[in-house]
Design a protein around this motif. Structure first.
Motif, short mmCIF file in Angstrom:
data_model
loop_
_atom_site.label_atom_id
_atom_site.label_comp_id
_atom_site.label_asym_id
_atom_site.label_seq_id
_atom_site.Cartn_x
_atom_site.Cartn_y
_atom_site.Cartn_z
N GLN A 77 0.58 -1.72 0.01
CA GLN A 77 0.61 -0.01 0.09
C GLN A 77 1.03 0.98 -0.20
O GLN A 77 0.92 2.15 -0.90
N ARG A 78 1.69 1.46 0.81
CA ARG A 78 3.02 2.33 1.17
C ARG A 78 3.46 2.52 -0.05
O ARG A 78 3.51 3.56 -0.89
N LEU A 79 3.99 1.16 -0.97
CA LEU A 79 4.84 1.44 -2.42
C LEU A 79 3.45 2.09 -3.06
O LEU A 79 4.58 3.16 -4.05
N ARG A 80 2.02 1.60 -3.63
CA ARG A 80 1.87 2.52 -4.38
C ARG A 80 1.45 3.55 -4.31
O ARG A 80 1.03 3.83 -5.22
N ALA A 81 1.21 3.88 -3.67
CA ALA A 81 1.18 5.58 -2.61
C ALA A 81 1.81 6.12 -3.03
O ALA A 81 1.39 7.45 -3.46
N VAL A 82 2.74 6.16 -3.08
CA VAL A 82 4.41 6.78 -3.32
C VAL A 82 4.37 6.45 -4.81
O VAL A 82 4.35 7.87 -5.72
N LEU A 83 4.31 5.65 -6.14
CA LEU A 83 3.84 5.84 -6.87
C LEU A 83 2.97 6.42 -7.72
O LEU A 83 3.07 7.40 -8.50
N TRP A 84 1.86 6.28 -7.06
CA TRP A 84 0.85 7.50 -7.91
C TRP A 84 0.64 8.45 -7.40
O TRP A 84 0.44 9.90 -7.92
N VAL B 51 -9.48 10.64 -8.92
CA VAL B 51 -9.54 9.09 -8.69
C VAL B 51 -8.91 8.33 -8.07
O VAL B 51 -9.42 6.92 -7.63
N LEU B 52 -7.04 8.37 -8.15
CA LEU B 52 -5.85 7.64 -7.70
C LEU B 52 -6.90 7.54 -6.38
O LEU B 52 -6.72 6.35 -5.31
N TRP B 53 -7.66 9.04 -5.57
CA TRP B 53 -7.58 8.65 -4.33
C TRP B 53 -8.62 7.19 -3.56
O TRP B 53 -8.78 6.83 -2.51
N TRP B 54 -9.75 7.75 -4.93
CA TRP B 54 -11.29 6.48 -4.36
C TRP B 54 -10.74 5.72 -4.61
O TRP B 54 -11.40 3.95 -3.64
N ALA B 55 -9.57 5.02 -5.21
CA ALA B 55 -9.40 4.01 -5.97
C ALA B 55 -8.21 3.30 -4.87
O ALA B 55 -8.14 1.89 -4.45
N HIS B 56 -7.57 4.56 -3.56
CA HIS B 56 -6.40 3.59 -3.50
C HIS B 56 -6.51 4.93 -2.25
O HIS B 56 -6.34 5.42 -2.30
N HIS B 57 -7.29 4.22 -1.12
CA HIS B 57 -7.63 5.79 0.41
C HIS B 57 -6.49 5.41 0.95
O HIS B 57 -6.04 4.92 1.99
N HIS B 58 -5.50 6.38 0.58
CA HIS B 58 -4.38 6.39 1.53
C HIS B 58 -3.96 7.55 1.47
O HIS B 58 -4.71 9.07 0.73
N PRO B 59 -3.07 8.28 3.26
CA PRO B 59 -3.26 9.94 3.15
C PRO B 59 -2.27 10.36 2.02
O PRO B 59 -3.13 11.86 1.76
N LEU B 60 -1.35 9.85 1.32
CA LEU B 60 -0.66 10.43 0.67
C LEU B 60 -1.54 10.61 -0.56
O LEU B 60 -1.83 12.05 -1.58
N GLN B 61 -2.66 10.65 -1.09
CA GLN B 61 -3.52 10.52 -2.19
C GLN B 61 -4.66 11.41 -1.92
O GLN B 61 -5.09 12.39 -2.35
#
Length: 395
Positions: A144-151, A191-201
């Motif tokens: 999850q952290r890796l996906r958040a940083v890449l996005w 859209v990325l925040w909707w797909a991945h509910h992470h604080p970075l997004q």
């Protein structure tokens, strides 16, 4: 001689079969021991799986558990070190993509045409988006952290692509270029925040929204500094209100709502600080900082109190110098405000320690009286309409 017929009831009972231990044999086996023997025979190929299952069905007592699948069939979670290695490799790959793009830009940027520049930045954005989407779900939190940083990097690359397209291909400038960049970027980030509910997004979406609101406000008023700051202030307040009402809490997660309140408050402070060159901007900034500190104390949120304290360091000295100059009263006023902030931090920390150490984050987080979502949406709409009217009035 009289023959006597024996009564069957007087006959001695039939002898019961002797147990293996009474016959001097080996002691009886427990069903668990038999099950282990069956596993051994299965491994050696003495019996088949069907024969072993039939044997287990004949065992007395409760049926033993079925055999574990072969090691090749086990779906074991990834080892922690494997997840960390994957995460580190992903970060390294993202950094390499970024560095390669910068090197190409620094060495050949002036020699490249506009299509080549757009292709390089667009390819970097596409690779980062694809890399985040391909991160396996089974990696857990490292994934999850890796996906958040890449996005997050992909969102920045999208903004760069739009900036190149608007400035070099469409010849946009100033407000037009700013709105052209921030508007689509806000959509992509959302859209990325909707797909991945992470604080970075979450943070990336709010930053893009604030930029879009500020760029839009520049069309509505000739006083760009005051209008843009006021629009950002209103957007931050609306964001905090919607998060407070649970509208921005994905899947009902209180932690997402708490983060929205903190980020929205920070956005409101940034907008209010941008209005300080105007006469009314200082009052708005001071009122915003005071409101954030009060809410932090009521909510028992140390993070929100830190945001308010950092903002006070920026706003109070400028306000005191503007209103009172370098007098002793201004210094004493700052000292009093500092003492009050320290007291508020101590009170907040003591009230937070009343919860047990093992309490969940939702319990230990801000303790605001969460309203109905309708109330929060109505309050947010009132703030949005009032802010828009004020921006138009400035024009």
């Amino acid at each position: 001689m009289e023959t006597r017929t024996s009564d069957p009831r007087e006959q001695p009972p039939a002898a019961t079969p002797a147990t293996p231990s009474e016959r001097g044999g080996s002691p009886s086996l427990h069903p668990g021991d038999i099950d282990r023997l069956l596993e051994h025979w299965l491994a050696d190929g003495v019996v088949t799986a069907e024969q072993a299952a039939r044997m287990r069905a004949d065992l007395p007592g409760p049926a033993p558990a079925p055999p574990a699948p072969a090691p090749a069939q086990l779906a074991l979670p990834p080892a922690p070190h494997a997840s960390l290695v994957t995460e580190a490799l992903g970060y390294l790959g993202g950094v390499i993509i970024l560095v390669a793009s910068i090197l190409v830009a620094a060495r050949f940027w002036n020699d490249l045409g506009t299509p080549a520049r757009l292709a390089i930045v667009g390819a970097a954005a596409a690779l980062l988006l694809l890399g985040g989407a391909l991160v396996p779900q089974r990696l857990g939190e490292p994934g999850q952290r890796l996906r958040a940083v890449l996005w997050l990097a992909a969102t920045g690359a999208v903004a760069g692509f739009l900036g190149l397209l608007g400035s070099e291909s469409l010849n946009l400038g100033d407000s037009d270029l700013a709105l052209f960049i921030t508007g689509p970027t806000a959509v992509v980030a959302g859209v990325l925040w909707w797909a991945h509910h992470h604080p970075l997004q979450h943070a990336a979406t709010l930053v893009a929204v604030l930029g879009t609101v500020a760029a839009s406000a520049s069309y509505l008023s000739t006083s760009e500094a005051g209008a843009m700051g006021l629009a950002m202030w209103g957007a931050g307040v609306v964001w905090a209100l919607l998060a407070w009402g649970g509208v921005l809490a994905w899947a009902g997660r209180p932690s997402s709502a708490n983060l929205g309140v903190v980020l929205g408050s920070a956005g409101a402070i940034v907008g209010a600080t941008a209005t300080m060159p105007t006469r009314w901007g200082t009052i708005l900034a001071l009122a915003t900082v005071a409101a954030v500190v009060v809410v932090a104390v009521v909510a028992r949120s140390l993070v929100l109190l830190v945001v308010g304290s950092v903002a006070a360091l920026q706003v109070l000295p400028a306000a005191m110098v503007e209103w009172f100059g370098g007098t002793l009263g201004a210094s004493l006023g700052l000292l009093l405000v500092g003492v009050l902030l320290v007291a508020a931090a101590l009170v907040t920390a003591r009230r937070r320690r009343q919860h047990p150490p093992g309490a969940p984050a939702a319990v230990r987080g801000p303790r605001l009286p969460w309203p109905d979502s309708t109330v929060a949406m109505v309050a947010a709409a009132v703030v949005a309409v009032s802010t828009s009217a004020a921006v138009l009035t400035l024009g």
